[in-house]
Design a protein around this motif. Structure first.
Motif, PDB file in Angstrom:
ATOM      1  N   LEU A 190       0.833  -1.201   0.000  1.00  0.00           N
ATOM      2  CA  LEU A 190       0.000   0.000   0.000  1.00  0.00           C
ATOM      3  C   LEU A 190       0.865   1.249   0.000  1.00  0.00           C
ATOM      4  O   LEU A 190       0.592   2.210  -0.727  1.00  0.00           O
ATOM      5  CB  LEU A 190      -0.928  -0.018   1.219  1.00  0.00           C
ATOM      6  CG  LEU A 190      -1.875   1.176   1.370  1.00  0.00           C
ATOM      7  CD1 LEU A 190      -2.812   1.250   0.173  1.00  0.00           C
ATOM      8  CD2 LEU A 190      -2.664   1.070   2.668  1.00  0.00           C
ATOM      9  N   ARG A 191       1.926   1.248   0.814  1.00  0.00           N
ATOM     10  CA  ARG A 191       2.818   2.402   0.845  1.00  0.00           C
ATOM     11  C   ARG A 191       3.510   2.586  -0.500  1.00  0.00           C
ATOM     12  O   ARG A 191       3.629   3.712  -1.000  1.00  0.00           O
ATOM     13  CB  ARG A 191       3.843   2.212   1.961  1.00  0.00           C
ATOM     14  CG  ARG A 191       4.715   3.430   2.213  1.00  0.00           C
ATOM     15  CD  ARG A 191       5.612   3.189   3.409  1.00  0.00           C
ATOM     16  NE  ARG A 191       4.825   2.951   4.602  1.00  0.00           N
ATOM     17  CZ  ARG A 191       4.332   3.922   5.357  1.00  0.00           C
ATOM     18  NH1 ARG A 191       4.537   5.187   5.027  1.00  0.00           N
ATOM     19  NH2 ARG A 191       3.638   3.638   6.439  1.00  0.00           N
ATOM     20  N   GLN A 202       3.967   5.418  -5.607  1.00  0.00           N
ATOM     21  CA  GLN A 202       3.925   5.361  -7.064  1.00  0.00           C
ATOM     22  C   GLN A 202       2.834   6.281  -7.607  1.00  0.00           C
ATOM     23  O   GLN A 202       3.038   6.967  -8.621  1.00  0.00           O
ATOM     24  CB  GLN A 202       3.687   3.926  -7.518  1.00  0.00           C
ATOM     25  CG  GLN A 202       3.688   3.750  -9.035  1.00  0.00           C
ATOM     26  CD  GLN A 202       3.439   2.310  -9.444  1.00  0.00           C
ATOM     27  OE1 GLN A 202       3.008   1.504  -8.634  1.00  0.00           O
ATOM     28  NE2 GLN A 202       3.694   1.988 -10.692  1.00  0.00           N
ATOM     29  N   ARG A 203       1.691   6.303  -6.917  1.00  0.00           N
ATOM     30  CA  ARG A 203       0.598   7.178  -7.360  1.00  0.00           C
ATOM     31  C   ARG A 203       1.006   8.642  -7.275  1.00  0.00           C
ATOM     32  O   ARG A 203       0.755   9.429  -8.189  1.00  0.00           O
ATOM     33  CB  ARG A 203      -0.640   6.920  -6.507  1.00  0.00           C
ATOM     34  CG  ARG A 203      -1.820   7.817  -6.823  1.00  0.00           C
ATOM     35  CD  ARG A 203      -3.021   7.434  -5.967  1.00  0.00           C
ATOM     36  NE  ARG A 203      -4.135   8.335  -6.174  1.00  0.00           N
ATOM     37  CZ  ARG A 203      -4.320   9.466  -5.512  1.00  0.00           C
ATOM     38  NH1 ARG A 203      -3.438   9.808  -4.584  1.00  0.00           N
ATOM     39  NH2 ARG A 203      -5.350  10.238  -5.758  1.00  0.00           N
ATOM     40  N   GLU A 204       1.640   9.010  -6.155  1.00  0.00           N
ATOM     41  CA  GLU A 204       2.088  10.391  -6.023  1.00  0.00           C
ATOM     42  C   GLU A 204       3.118  10.733  -7.089  1.00  0.00           C
ATOM     43  O   GLU A 204       3.098  11.847  -7.646  1.00  0.00           O
ATOM     44  CB  GLU A 204       2.673  10.610  -4.627  1.00  0.00           C
ATOM     45  CG  GLU A 204       1.625  10.535  -3.514  1.00  0.00           C
ATOM     46  CD  GLU A 204       2.254  10.643  -2.144  1.00  0.00           C
ATOM     47  OE1 GLU A 204       3.509  10.636  -2.064  1.00  0.00           O
ATOM     48  OE2 GLU A 204       1.499  10.734  -1.146  1.00  0.00           O
ATOM     49  N   ALA A 205       4.015   9.789  -7.370  1.00  0.00           N
ATOM     50  CA  ALA A 205       5.008  10.042  -8.413  1.00  0.00           C
ATOM     51  C   ALA A 205       4.344  10.208  -9.780  1.00  0.00           C
ATOM     52  O   ALA A 205       4.716  11.088 -10.573  1.00  0.00           O
ATOM     53  CB  ALA A 205       6.028   8.899  -8.443  1.00  0.00           C
ATOM     54  N   LEU A 206       3.339   9.349 -10.057  1.00  0.00           N
ATOM     55  CA  LEU A 206       2.639   9.465 -11.341  1.00  0.00           C
ATOM     56  C   LEU A 206       1.876  10.782 -11.443  1.00  0.00           C
ATOM     57  O   LEU A 206       1.855  11.421 -12.510  1.00  0.00           O
ATOM     58  CB  LEU A 206       1.682   8.285 -11.510  1.00  0.00           C
ATOM     59  CG  LEU A 206       2.340   6.909 -11.735  1.00  0.00           C
ATOM     60  CD1 LEU A 206       1.287   5.816 -11.753  1.00  0.00           C
ATOM     61  CD2 LEU A 206       3.126   6.912 -13.040  1.00  0.00           C
ATOM     62  N   GLN A 252       4.369  13.394 -12.102  1.00  0.00           N
ATOM     63  CA  GLN A 252       4.783  13.309 -13.496  1.00  0.00           C
ATOM     64  C   GLN A 252       3.723  13.873 -14.430  1.00  0.00           C
ATOM     65  O   GLN A 252       4.045  14.538 -15.424  1.00  0.00           O
ATOM     66  CB  GLN A 252       5.078  11.854 -13.854  1.00  0.00           C
ATOM     67  CG  GLN A 252       6.322  11.284 -13.186  1.00  0.00           C
ATOM     68  CD  GLN A 252       6.532   9.814 -13.509  1.00  0.00           C
ATOM     69  OE1 GLN A 252       5.826   9.247 -14.355  1.00  0.00           O
ATOM     70  NE2 GLN A 252       7.491   9.183 -12.846  1.00  0.00           N
ATOM     71  N   ALA A 253       2.441  13.614 -14.103  1.00  0.00           N
ATOM     72  CA  ALA A 253       1.360  14.150 -14.935  1.00  0.00           C
ATOM     73  C   ALA A 253       1.343  15.676 -14.885  1.00  0.00           C
ATOM     74  O   ALA A 253       1.164  16.346 -15.906  1.00  0.00           O
ATOM     75  CB  ALA A 253       0.023  13.584 -14.476  1.00  0.00           C
ATOM     76  N   VAL A 254       1.540  16.226 -13.657  1.00  0.00           N
ATOM     77  CA  VAL A 254       1.572  17.690 -13.538  1.00  0.00           C
ATOM     78  C   VAL A 254       2.747  18.263 -14.308  1.00  0.00           C
ATOM     79  O   VAL A 254       2.620  19.256 -15.044  1.00  0.00           O
ATOM     80  CB  VAL A 254       1.635  18.082 -12.048  1.00  0.00           C
ATOM     81  CG1 VAL A 254       1.879  19.571 -11.891  1.00  0.00           C
ATOM     82  CG2 VAL A 254       0.347  17.697 -11.349  1.00  0.00           C
ATOM     83  N   ASP A 255       3.928  17.621 -14.146  1.00  0.00           N
ATOM     84  CA  ASP A 255       5.107  18.115 -14.861  1.00  0.00           C
ATOM     85  C   ASP A 255       4.929  17.988 -16.371  1.00  0.00           C
ATOM     86  O   ASP A 255       5.302  18.896 -17.130  1.00  0.00           O
ATOM     87  CB  ASP A 255       6.345  17.327 -14.415  1.00  0.00           C
ATOM     88  CG  ASP A 255       6.688  17.568 -12.949  1.00  0.00           C
ATOM     89  OD1 ASP A 255       6.220  18.594 -12.402  1.00  0.00           O
ATOM     90  OD2 ASP A 255       7.401  16.735 -12.359  1.00  0.00           O
TER      91      ASP A 255
END
Length: 502
Positions: free
Chosen positions: A275-276, A281-285, A288-291
């Motif tokens: 879960l962590r 990974q979700r936060e990184a994605l 990445q989407a924002v960037d």
């Protein structure tokens, strides 16, 4: 430096677009003056000021934090302990009831056996009449063959409640009222057994022994006289049996729960780890989407600026040159037509440049929020809407990049609504600091347009930009308010949360 040099956190950055007549909302506190009243000498005695309506309260639903593994394991252990306690308590009750049932059934069977094989053969008719010799004969049999079987008390009753025999001689000859169960046993011969509470008057001498197992059934003398044979068995074997059963249940259940806990611990640990990792990974994605979105906006803005905008600018110059040539050759009608085309091309260039600012405001990243807000105000001045811009440099610095982007988005949408819907002649844009620690920066946009009724839900319908602003403000923890009346102008106020302190 020039006049835009920052003088301190309480000074504003004067912009070349600022008009000589400032708006109250731009130059002063929105709390002190009317929220959407433009300064005018005739304000005194005017209509009541409209109230502020909160459309986003800044209470964004917090994301639940990931559970800590040690804490989860502790909670699991405490839950297992609570379950084990409840189970052990329940098993104790179940064991006690089961032991009582076994003891009662065993006492009933033993009493039946004693009544048939020992007591009834020893009975004589003289016992009923109170003959001492008969009593002694029966007493001898009772003490040798009945009492040694964990029996505390033995009684023989006549149907009218008279005790004709007891191993306690003080009870012999006394008369007590038989209970309904005892009378029913005599009327319908059978064996009855139960754990006695010893509350009857006949049990005065048995009470010191504590709880006893009471069993009674009918017996008959040789002449057919009916007597009630009653024994009181020791309760100690019942308690011992209950303890044995409880220890068996407790050991089995405790072992099962502990085994389940041991098996669940690594599974839970692995699930929490996954879960962590999934959240990271979700936060990184998302980042990445924002960037990627920011990079794509930059690319689109750069492609538009270096491609179609430059091509249209060159085309506008070429068309303007052609118009001059046509006018010089005396073809005025053709020159006018070409001039119109040149104006249309220049208008398209202006629209594209405004779109470029909307897609990616370079001044926000390069020159800061004050310059970017000034860029937003310029298109309104070109449309004949007088705009006053006042930005507190210190307040702008208190916003982190995300807060500055939010302020720019809110200002963009509010000024776009001024152009599209308000039919205003004057507008104001201000950014200032306040004493509110939670929301220390306030962005205000005002106009003197047609206004609307913010308490009527229909005003939001079809305004996707406003709904998007409400969602953005809520997610960022900002408070978004509006004050307006039909014909009285509109004011938007955004209370922005602090970011990186300057």
């Amino acid at each position: 430096m020039d006049s835009t040099k920052r003088m301190g956190s309480d000074d504003t950055v004067p912009l070349p677009i600022t008009l000589p007549v400032p708006l109250a909302a731009a130059s002063g506190s929105t709390e002190g003056t009317g929220p959407n009243q433009l300064p005018d000498d005739s304000d005194e005695g005017g209509p009541p000021e409209p109230a502020w309506v909160t459309v986003a309260d800044g209470a964004a639903p917090p994301l639940p934090p990931l559970p800590e593994r040690n804490r989860m394991l502790l909670q699991l252990g405490l839950a297992a302990l609570a379950v084990l306690t409840v189970v052990l308590a329940g098993s104790a009750v179940a064991a006690s009831r089961l032991a009582e049932r076994e003891a009662v059934n065993g006492a009933a069977k033993m009493t039946d056996l004693l009544a048939v094989s020992v007591v009834q053969p020893a009975l004589v008719d003289e016992l009923v009449s109170g003959d001492p010799a008969a009593y002694d004969a029966v007493d001898s049999v009772m003490r040798e063959r009945v009492l040694p079987n964990n029996i505390v008390r033995v009684k023989l009753w006549t149907p009218d409640g008279r005790v004709v025999y007891s191993d306690e001689r003080r009870l012999v000859g006394q008369r007590f009222q038989l209970g309904d169960e005892q009378l029913d046993t005599l009327a319908h011969p059978r064996t009855q057994a139960e754990v006695s509470d010893l509350q009857s008057s006949e049990n005065t001498l048995e009470r010191p022994s504590g709880r006893l197992v009471e069993v009674y059934r009918p017996v008959w003398t040789p002449s057919g006289a009916e007597l009630l044979f009653e024994v009181y068995g020791d309760y100690t074997p019942v308690a011992q049996r209950a303890s044995d059963l409880w220890r068996g249940f407790a050991g089995l259940l405790t072992s099962a729960i502990l085994l389940l806990l041991v098996l669940m611990t690594p599974v839970l640990w692995q699930l929490l780890s996954r879960l962590r990792a999934a959240q990271q990974q979700r936060e990184a994605l998302l980042q990445q989407a924002v960037d990627a979105s920011d990079q794509e906006r930059r690319r689109i803005a750069s492609d538009l600026h270096d491609g179609p905008v430059q091509d249209l600018a060159g085309s506008a110059l070429a068309v303007a040159g052609a118009a001059e040539l046509a006018r010089a050759s005396g073809r005025s009608a053709v020159a006018d037509t070409v001039d119109d085309a040149a104006r249309m091309v220049r208008s398209s260039i202006a629209s594209l440049r405004s779109l470029l600012v909307d897609i990616y405001p370079p001044r926000l990243a390069d020159a800061g929020l004050a310059a970017a807000l000034a860029d937003l105000a310029r298109p309104l001045a070109a449309r004949g809407i007088a705009v006053d811009v006042a930005v507190d440099a210190g307040a702008a610095d208190r916003l982190d990049p995300g807060g500055q982007r939010l302020a720019h988005r809110i200002a963009t949408e509010c000024l776009r609504n001024v152009v599209r819907h308000s039919r205003a002649h004057r507008a104001g844009l201000s950014l200032r600091g306040t004493a509110d620690a939670a929301h220390p920066v306030v962005l205000t946009v005002t106009d003197d347009g047609v206004g609307f009724d913010p308490r009527h839900p229909a005003w939001r319908e079809g305004h996707f930009g406003i709904r998007s602003l409400i969602d953005l403000a809520t997610e960022a923890g900002a408070i978004l308010e509006v004050a307006s009346t039909p014909g009285g102008g509109t004011s938007w106020r955004a209370r922005l949360p602090a970011g990186s302190a300057s």
